[in-house]
Design a protein around this motif. Sequence first.
Motif, PDB file in Angstrom:
ATOM      1  N   ASN A 171       2.218  -3.377   0.572  1.00  0.00           N
ATOM      2  CA  ASN A 171       1.243  -2.407   0.082  1.00  0.00           C
ATOM      3  C   ASN A 171       0.479  -2.921  -1.140  1.00  0.00           C
ATOM      4  OD1 ASN A 171       0.236   0.501   0.156  1.00  0.00           O
ATOM      5  ND2 ASN A 171       1.044   0.415  -1.930  1.00  0.00           N
ATOM      6  N   HIS A 172       1.054  -3.909  -1.819  1.00  0.00           N
ATOM      7  CA  HIS A 172       0.460  -4.505  -3.023  1.00  0.00           C
ATOM      8  C   HIS A 172       0.301  -3.473  -4.134  1.00  0.00           C
ATOM      9  CE1 HIS A 172      -1.173  -6.718   0.588  1.00  0.00           C
ATOM     10  NE2 HIS A 172      -0.311  -7.558   0.044  1.00  0.00           N
ATOM     11  N   GLY A 173       1.321  -2.664  -4.272  1.00  0.00           N
ATOM     12  CA  GLY A 173       1.345  -1.634  -5.299  1.00  0.00           C
ATOM     13  C   GLY A 173       2.279  -0.517  -4.891  1.00  0.00           C
ATOM     14  N   PRO A 219       0.577   4.457  -2.079  1.00  0.00           N
ATOM     15  CA  PRO A 219       0.263   4.112  -0.686  1.00  0.00           C
ATOM     16  C   PRO A 219      -1.223   3.821  -0.484  1.00  0.00           C
ATOM     17  CG  PRO A 219       1.782   5.964  -0.757  1.00  0.00           C
ATOM     18  CD  PRO A 219       1.362   5.700  -2.173  1.00  0.00           C
ATOM     19  N   SER A 220      -1.495   2.759   0.271  1.00  0.00           N
ATOM     20  CA  SER A 220      -2.869   2.331   0.498  1.00  0.00           C
ATOM     21  C   SER A 220      -3.005   1.849   1.942  1.00  0.00           C
ATOM     22  CB  SER A 220      -3.228   1.192  -0.467  1.00  0.00           C
ATOM     23  OG  SER A 220      -2.600  -0.015  -0.074  1.00  0.00           O
ATOM     24  N   PRO A 221      -4.237   1.606   2.402  1.00  0.00           N
ATOM     25  CA  PRO A 221      -4.416   1.075   3.757  1.00  0.00           C
ATOM     26  C   PRO A 221      -3.758  -0.280   3.975  1.00  0.00           C
ATOM     27  CG  PRO A 221      -6.475   1.999   2.943  1.00  0.00           C
ATOM     28  CD  PRO A 221      -5.522   1.993   1.782  1.00  0.00           C
ATOM     29  N   ASP A 222      -3.485  -1.012   2.901  1.00  0.00           N
ATOM     30  CA  ASP A 222      -2.805  -2.298   3.052  1.00  0.00           C
ATOM     31  C   ASP A 222      -1.475  -2.128   3.778  1.00  0.00           C
ATOM     32  OD1 ASP A 222      -4.862  -3.502   1.758  1.00  0.00           O
ATOM     33  OD2 ASP A 222      -3.695  -4.259   0.068  1.00  0.00           O
ATOM     34  N   PHE A 223      -0.831  -0.989   3.550  1.00  0.00           N
ATOM     35  CA  PHE A 223       0.410  -0.688   4.265  1.00  0.00           C
ATOM     36  C   PHE A 223       0.160   0.267   5.424  1.00  0.00           C
ATOM     37  CE2 PHE A 223       4.455   1.466   5.060  1.00  0.00           C
ATOM     38  CZ  PHE A 223       5.318   0.383   5.141  1.00  0.00           C
ATOM     39  N   GLY A 224      -0.655   1.303   5.182  1.00  0.00           N
ATOM     40  CA  GLY A 224      -0.853   2.341   6.186  1.00  0.00           C
ATOM     41  C   GLY A 224      -1.497   1.833   7.464  1.00  0.00           C
ATOM     42  N   ASN A 225      -2.320   0.803   7.373  1.00  0.00           N
ATOM     43  CA  ASN A 225      -2.973   0.253   8.567  1.00  0.00           C
ATOM     44  C   ASN A 225      -2.340  -1.051   9.029  1.00  0.00           C
ATOM     45  OD1 ASN A 225      -4.735   2.382   8.580  1.00  0.00           O
ATOM     46  ND2 ASN A 225      -6.485   1.266   7.756  1.00  0.00           N
ATOM     47  N   TYR A 279       2.751   3.169   9.352  1.00  0.00           N
ATOM     48  CA  TYR A 279       3.393   4.197   8.543  1.00  0.00           C
ATOM     49  C   TYR A 279       2.628   4.374   7.241  1.00  0.00           C
ATOM     50  CZ  TYR A 279       6.977   2.804  11.835  1.00  0.00           C
ATOM     51  OH  TYR A 279       7.649   2.478  12.994  1.00  0.00           O
ATOM     52  N   PRO A 280       2.271   5.598   6.893  1.00  0.00           N
ATOM     53  CA  PRO A 280       1.515   5.814   5.652  1.00  0.00           C
ATOM     54  C   PRO A 280       2.342   5.636   4.383  1.00  0.00           C
ATOM     55  CG  PRO A 280       1.944   7.907   6.757  1.00  0.00           C
ATOM     56  CD  PRO A 280       2.379   6.826   7.697  1.00  0.00           C
ATOM     57  N   THR A 281       3.670   5.845   4.473  1.00  0.00           N
ATOM     58  CA  THR A 281       4.515   5.746   3.276  1.00  0.00           C
ATOM     59  C   THR A 281       5.802   5.007   3.599  1.00  0.00           C
ATOM     60  OG1 THR A 281       5.747   7.791   3.689  1.00  0.00           O
ATOM     61  CG2 THR A 281       3.648   7.985   2.490  1.00  0.00           C
ATOM     62  N   ALA A 282       6.475   4.580   2.542  1.00  0.00           N
ATOM     63  CA  ALA A 282       7.757   3.899   2.712  1.00  0.00           C
ATOM     64  C   ALA A 282       8.804   4.837   3.295  1.00  0.00           C
ATOM     65  CB  ALA A 282       8.234   3.348   1.367  1.00  0.00           C
ATOM     66  N   ASP A 283       8.768   6.117   2.906  1.00  0.00           N
ATOM     67  CA  ASP A 283       9.767   7.064   3.396  1.00  0.00           C
ATOM     68  C   ASP A 283       9.641   7.289   4.901  1.00  0.00           C
ATOM     69  OD1 ASP A 283      10.879   7.406   0.905  1.00  0.00           O
ATOM     70  OD2 ASP A 283       9.605   9.116   0.391  1.00  0.00           O
ATOM     71  N   LEU A 284       8.400   7.399   5.395  1.00  0.00           N
ATOM     72  CA  LEU A 284       8.208   7.573   6.834  1.00  0.00           C
ATOM     73  C   LEU A 284       8.577   6.299   7.591  1.00  0.00           C
ATOM     74  CD1 LEU A 284       4.882   9.613   6.871  1.00  0.00           C
ATOM     75  CD2 LEU A 284       7.191  10.425   7.397  1.00  0.00           C
ATOM     76  N   PHE A 317       9.468 -11.681  -7.005  1.00  0.00           N
ATOM     77  CA  PHE A 317       8.298 -12.203  -6.307  1.00  0.00           C
ATOM     78  C   PHE A 317       7.232 -11.126  -6.179  1.00  0.00           C
ATOM     79  CE2 PHE A 317       5.853 -12.807  -2.433  1.00  0.00           C
ATOM     80  CZ  PHE A 317       5.433 -14.124  -2.546  1.00  0.00           C
ATOM     81  N   ILE A 318       7.654  -9.917  -5.797  1.00  0.00           N
ATOM     82  CA  ILE A 318       6.716  -8.802  -5.637  1.00  0.00           C
ATOM     83  C   ILE A 318       6.068  -8.455  -6.981  1.00  0.00           C
ATOM     84  CG2 ILE A 318       6.537  -6.348  -5.061  1.00  0.00           C
ATOM     85  CD1 ILE A 318       8.958  -6.831  -3.174  1.00  0.00           C
ATOM     86  N   ALA A 319       6.853  -8.459  -8.054  1.00  0.00           N
ATOM     87  CA  ALA A 319       6.311  -8.119  -9.378  1.00  0.00           C
ATOM     88  C   ALA A 319       5.208  -9.087  -9.772  1.00  0.00           C
ATOM     89  CB  ALA A 319       7.437  -8.125 -10.409  1.00  0.00           C
ATOM     90  N   SER A 320       5.418 -10.372  -9.519  1.00  0.00           N
ATOM     91  CA  SER A 320       4.399 -11.376  -9.857  1.00  0.00           C
ATOM     92  C   SER A 320       3.152 -11.205  -9.000  1.00  0.00           C
ATOM     93  CB  SER A 320       4.986 -12.776  -9.665  1.00  0.00           C
ATOM     94  OG  SER A 320       4.006 -13.768  -9.870  1.00  0.00           O
ATOM     95  N   LEU A 321       3.352 -10.969  -7.697  1.00  0.00           N
ATOM     96  CA  LEU A 321       2.221 -10.793  -6.790  1.00  0.00           C
ATOM     97  C   LEU A 321       1.410  -9.556  -7.163  1.00  0.00           C
ATOM     98  CD1 LEU A 321       0.647 -11.389  -4.138  1.00  0.00           C
ATOM     99  CD2 LEU A 321       2.405 -10.063  -2.929  1.00  0.00           C
ATOM    100  N   ASN A 322       2.085  -8.445  -7.410  1.00  0.00           N
ATOM    101  CA  ASN A 322       1.375  -7.202  -7.685  1.00  0.00           C
ATOM    102  C   ASN A 322       0.730  -7.188  -9.065  1.00  0.00           C
ATOM    103  OD1 ASN A 322       2.025  -6.352  -5.156  1.00  0.00           O
ATOM    104  ND2 ASN A 322       3.621  -4.924  -5.774  1.00  0.00           N
TER     105      ASN A 322
END
Length: 520
Positions: free
Chosen positions: A109-111, A114-120, A138-143, A490-495
């Motif tokens: 999701n890069h953050g 929730p954004s289209p980066d994950f939702g799409n 999936y629009p969210t991590a929980d779903l 790794f995620i912290a550095s990327l985001n």
Amino acid sequence: MPHSVASEGSPASHKDNEVLPDAPPATDAPNGDQKNEGAAAEKTTAGVKLEDLFDDDDDDDNEFPASSAPVETKTEEAPGPAPVQVDTETMLAFYQRLFPFRYLFQWLNHGIVPSPDFGNREFALTLQNDAYLRYQSYPTADLFRKDILKMNPSRFEIGPVYNRNPRDRKTLGAGQLKPLAKELVFDIDLTDYDDIRTCCTKANICEKCWAFVTMAIKVVDTALRQDFGFQHILWVYSGRRGAHAWVCDPRARTLPDDRRRGIAGYLDLIRGGTSSGKRVNLKRPLHPHMNRSLEILKPYFAQTTLVDQDTFASTEQAQRLLSLLPDKGLNDSLRRKWESAPDRSSTNKWADIDALAKTGKSSTLNPATLRDAKQDIVLEYTYPRLDSEVSKKMIHLLKSPFVIHPGTGRVCVPIDIRNIERFDPLSAPTVTQLLSEIDSWDADHPSNGAAEVPEGEGSVPNASDAGGSRKLQDYEKTSLKPYIDYFRSFIASLNQEERDGKRERNEQTAPEVKSESMEF
């Protein structure tokens, strides 16, 4: 000891030969009442075969022979491990208690919003009956977590981010669903080294032949960083006999297919099969990438090729070596020497090349040509052998980090590039090992049990602890912890780069504000 699982995650039952339908609309959860469709309709996507979209590492889990079955072996090869069958209850317990859903969401999701980066983003689930369920989103991590617990797949792949929700593709016109972004990926598989590794074959691996993966990672990672300027490269153990690279820089994710083909071609060196003659024939002077790669690979050639694999010990491989040398007179002298000493080691045979060349027995020998040929040989036996097709198309699906490999039961864990030499694939944790570690930890710490939250939700105070210290999440009780900690860093550095990039773009596009004097 049985592992408890929540009722909400009970897997849906499926007939053995059932082919599951496409994903339902985003507002509805998948259910067993949907109408099944023919398998042929799902076999192609824009002219690409479904099997071509998946990484090749898992194509044939029958490569693990039973210990009692005859096994094709090379020199003193140990029999391969028997297939590991991870039962559905164990798999469900892994998803409920250990899989890092929250961090996988943040990565893709890069953050945290929730954004289209994950939702799409497309996910493709491989269910317990080997049916594929594609175009999930999936629009969210929980779903995402809820659906994985419901479907309980044996694994799942990650595809591209589309311009629209991939679940809606059948309601869109032809050609309306288009991929926008996906990590640039690479695949290294030890079966591509079967002609030069003597310790193992097929799905079998050991410390000696894993060195081929280590050296390949070093060469590819260095080139991607120094020649292309990429910084955020996640290497992941495939769970059996290889490794995957995910290049996650924003610039890499939006590369069109022609640029991906260009980078794959830049890194591609080994051409043709073993019977097709010389597979490396570089022009001189060498390209800087090849010069640098040679310096990385020379020590591995000396240790892995000549000592650990003793590659040129056999008559067949010795003849192959001679065929790659440029001078007939030198070759004849070497052949006679090696035929008189059939047990001569690869290290000695390699030294014989220079030793006989210096004797002057061949009047036609050109020292520069011999040097170049030896460099080509070092590269042919050590340079990365990539499955370049995996890297060329944005729509290619690749197995997710942290899933369970169905043939070994091992978790597909990230590899810390800073400690690449110390990574041991045979020590990667298995799902049963991890669940046992949780049970053991809980038995030893009865007053500090698991937090009653999904993984990754954050710290949870322990009400029973007067000091207010939080209860540990289940993964923190296991040998999976260092791998998830590395993934989080790794995620912290990327985001962080994502945030900095957005801030910079906003500053560049912000309207200019004219300064005006103030009168009192």
